[in-house]
Design a protein around this motif. Structure first.
Motif, mmCIF file in Angstrom:
data_model
loop_
_atom_site.group_PDB
_atom_site.id
_atom_site.type_symbol
_atom_site.label_atom_id
_atom_site.label_comp_id
_atom_site.label_asym_id
_atom_site.label_seq_id
_atom_site.Cartn_x
_atom_site.Cartn_y
_atom_site.Cartn_z
ATOM 1 N N UNK A 1 0.834 -1.195 0.000
ATOM 2 C CA UNK A 1 0.000 0.000 0.000
ATOM 3 C C UNK A 1 0.873 1.251 0.000
ATOM 4 N N UNK A 2 0.243 2.369 -0.318
ATOM 5 C CA UNK A 2 0.953 3.650 -0.294
ATOM 6 C C UNK A 2 1.518 3.904 1.092
ATOM 7 N N UNK A 3 0.706 3.663 2.110
ATOM 8 C CA UNK A 3 1.129 3.940 3.483
ATOM 9 C C UNK A 3 2.325 3.078 3.888
ATOM 10 N N UNK A 4 2.312 1.799 3.476
ATOM 11 C CA UNK A 4 3.431 0.911 3.796
ATOM 12 C C UNK A 4 4.710 1.372 3.092
ATOM 13 N N UNK B 1 7.722 3.702 -5.917
ATOM 14 C CA UNK B 1 6.452 3.003 -5.674
ATOM 15 C C UNK B 1 5.382 3.991 -5.213
ATOM 16 N N UNK B 2 5.732 4.892 -4.307
ATOM 17 C CA UNK B 2 4.778 5.924 -3.862
ATOM 18 C C UNK B 2 4.335 6.790 -5.039
ATOM 19 N N UNK B 3 5.273 7.174 -5.869
ATOM 20 C CA UNK B 3 4.945 7.995 -7.040
ATOM 21 C C UNK B 3 4.016 7.258 -7.990
ATOM 22 N N UNK B 4 4.272 5.977 -8.203
ATOM 23 C CA UNK B 4 3.439 5.169 -9.088
ATOM 24 C C UNK B 4 2.006 5.084 -8.549
ATOM 25 N N UNK B 5 1.881 4.844 -7.264
ATOM 26 C CA UNK B 5 0.558 4.731 -6.645
ATOM 27 C C UNK B 5 -0.184 6.063 -6.749
ATOM 28 N N UNK B 6 0.513 7.164 -6.490
ATOM 29 C CA UNK B 6 -0.121 8.483 -6.582
ATOM 30 C C UNK B 6 -0.523 8.806 -8.020
ATOM 31 N N UNK B 7 0.303 8.435 -8.986
ATOM 32 C CA UNK B 7 -0.036 8.655 -10.399
ATOM 33 C C UNK B 7 -1.296 7.887 -10.780
ATOM 34 N N UNK B 8 -1.395 6.641 -10.327
ATOM 35 C CA UNK B 8 -2.584 5.836 -10.608
ATOM 36 C C UNK B 8 -3.828 6.472 -9.984
ATOM 37 N N UNK B 9 -3.691 6.949 -8.755
ATOM 38 C CA UNK B 9 -4.824 7.589 -8.083
ATOM 39 C C UNK B 9 -5.239 8.857 -8.821
ATOM 40 N N UNK B 10 -4.267 9.630 -9.274
ATOM 41 C CA UNK B 10 -4.570 10.855 -10.015
ATOM 42 C C UNK B 10 -5.308 10.535 -11.315
#
Length: 62
Positions: A7-10, A45-54
């Protein structure tokens, strides 16, 4: 067996931990490089997750 998605948080927590280790005064060069590489992996990984959310938000708001 399928790998569990982090997860993003992890990932953010692991990024913060790597950053704290880099700040330590008694870190060897080898450990610093390892921690940097680990932090970079979690940053990406954080950037990838945020990009997907955006992208999802953009699709939903159109």
């Amino acid at each position: 067996m399928a790998e569990k998605k982090i997860t993003f948080e992890e990932s953010l927590k692991k990024l913060e931990l790597a950053a704290e280790k880099l700040k330590a005064q008694d870190t060897s060069l080898e450990d610093a490089i390892t921690n940097y590489e680990e932090g970079l992996k979690h940053y990406r990984e954080c950037s990838r997750i945020l990009d997907e959310a955006q992208q999802k938000v953009e699709v939903l708001t159109k």
